[in-house]
Design an enzyme around this catalytic site. Structure first.
Site, mmCIF file in Angstrom:
data_model
loop_
_atom_site.group_PDB
_atom_site.id
_atom_site.type_symbol
_atom_site.label_atom_id
_atom_site.label_comp_id
_atom_site.label_asym_id
_atom_site.label_seq_id
_atom_site.Cartn_x
_atom_site.Cartn_y
_atom_site.Cartn_z
ATOM 1 N N ASP A 1 0.853 -1.197 0.000
ATOM 2 C CA ASP A 1 0.000 0.000 0.000
ATOM 3 C C ASP A 1 0.888 1.245 0.000
ATOM 4 O OD1 ASP A 1 0.970 -0.604 2.557
ATOM 5 O OD2 ASP A 1 -0.770 0.178 3.613
ATOM 6 N N HIS B 1 9.444 0.028 9.330
ATOM 7 C CA HIS B 1 8.559 -1.145 9.403
ATOM 8 C C HIS B 1 8.727 -2.068 8.190
ATOM 9 C CE1 HIS B 1 6.289 0.791 12.653
ATOM 10 N NE2 HIS B 1 6.195 1.869 11.914
#
Ligand SMILES: O=c1[nH]cnc2c1ncn2[C@@H]1O[C@H](CO)[C@@H](O)[C@H]1O
Length: 323
Positions: free
Chosen positions: A16, A248
């Site tokens: 995303d 992340h």
């Protein structure tokens, strides 16, 4: 890191994009241990339509328009159209408010779910999905093809907050919160799953001084990322009072590329689907045999990352992005 023996591992990146997604995609494209065979898109940091546009754009930046992009779901597994989009983390365009021109390329004429199922069937046991957003596409693939869980090699996912606070609220991490029903399906599917949660990724920080190191490279990825990172740094300064950003997605990517960078424990993971702890991930370590038969009994084990060699991850990220 030693070069992988034999053929590179085939990976599909479900993404995303997203600033840390862009970093992870670029790291993967510079990693000889893996061959990126496709990108599939999902909502999360941005809506799915924009995720597809950004995925195509990033591949154009990388000169890798040979890699197919398959567009994913626009709604959650339960058909919810009300999505939580983290554009306040990544900018309205998902890529640091840079107003890049639209990509020239188009997604392939196949959904993300169909692409995942097709590739898992084509190369049984050989494809790793690196899932960097909510798990809707993966859950849909599991639902669509019962043999997906055995055909897919591994699912390495960035998600969960194991025994620590979340980043959406104290209970939930963003990717799991985005589609808790999908996440619970993936965790209980029986597939080989490795979850890299924010209990691990919060240890991997790109500091202001690392950003200066990045700036010393005139490599195209380093120069591109410097532009988009500003928004991500600002967000972290406001939200966490840190002088740096959490890596992340690059950490999850490197865990897929080189598992020796992390350690993990095994157990059953379930996801809370409603109430104030919606999106909570809970690991049952299977050390006690409980008296009652419950929703935890006989669930398959997954791997949950617990430690990471953060300096090694950071070094690899910088090396590969500065080439
Ligand atoms: O505070 C936050 N809220 C929502 N999403 C976030 C936040 N911080 C990072 N991410 C995004 O969600 C994933 C990690 O949970 C990462 O992909 C990151 O880009």
């Amino acid at each position: 890191m030693a070069a992988a023996a034999g053929e590179p591992k085939k990976i599909i990146i479900d993404t995303d994009p997203g600033i840390d997604d862009a970093m992870a995609i670029f790291v993967a494209l510079r990693s000889p241990e893996v061959e990126v065979i496709g990108l599939t898109t999902i909502y999360g940091n941005v809506y799915t339509t924009l995720a597809t546009r950004n995925a195509l754009h990033l591949l154009e930046i990388a000169d890798r328009t040979d890699i197919p992009v398959a567009e994913g779901s626009h709604v959650t597994f339960t058909n919810d159209k009300k999505l939580r989009i983290a554009d306040f983390v990544h900018g309205a365009d998902g890529l640091g408010n840079q107003n890049f021109p639209p990509p020239e390329g188009k997604p392939i004429d196949m959904s993300a779910t169909d692409f995942l199922v097709e590739q898992a069937n084509l190369y049984p046991g050989k494809v790793t999905v690196v899932a960097l957003g909510p798990l809707t596409n993966i859950a849909l693939a599991i639902q669509k093809d019962p043999s997906f869980v055995k055909n897919i090699g591994q699912i390495v996912l960035l998600g969960g907050a194991f025994a620590v606070n979340g980043n959406v609220n104290p209970a939930a991490e963003a990717n799991i919160f985005g589609d808790p029903d999908a996440a619970d399906i993936v965790f209980t599917s029986g597939a080989d799953v490795l979850a890299v949660g924010i209990n691990v990724t919060h240890q991997v920080i790109l500091t202001d001084s690392d950003r200066e190191t990045l700036a010393s490279s005139n490599g195209k990825f380093a120069q591109y990322l410097l532009k988009i990172l500003e928004v991500y740094f600002n967000y972290h300064r406001d939200a966490y009072s840190t002088k740096g950003v959490y890596l992340h997605d690059p950490t999850a990517m490197l865990a897929a590329i080189n598992p020796s960078l992390i350690t993990y424990v095994e157990g059953a993971v379930r996801v809370q689907k409603n109430g104030i702890t919606r999106g909570l991930t809970l690991l049952y370590n299977k050390q006690k045999r409980f008296a009652e038969i419950t929703e935890w009994s006989d669930q398959p084990s997954v791997k949950v990352a617990v430690t990471v060699d953060a300096p090694a991850v950071l070094k690899l990220v910088l090396e590969r992005l500065m080439e």
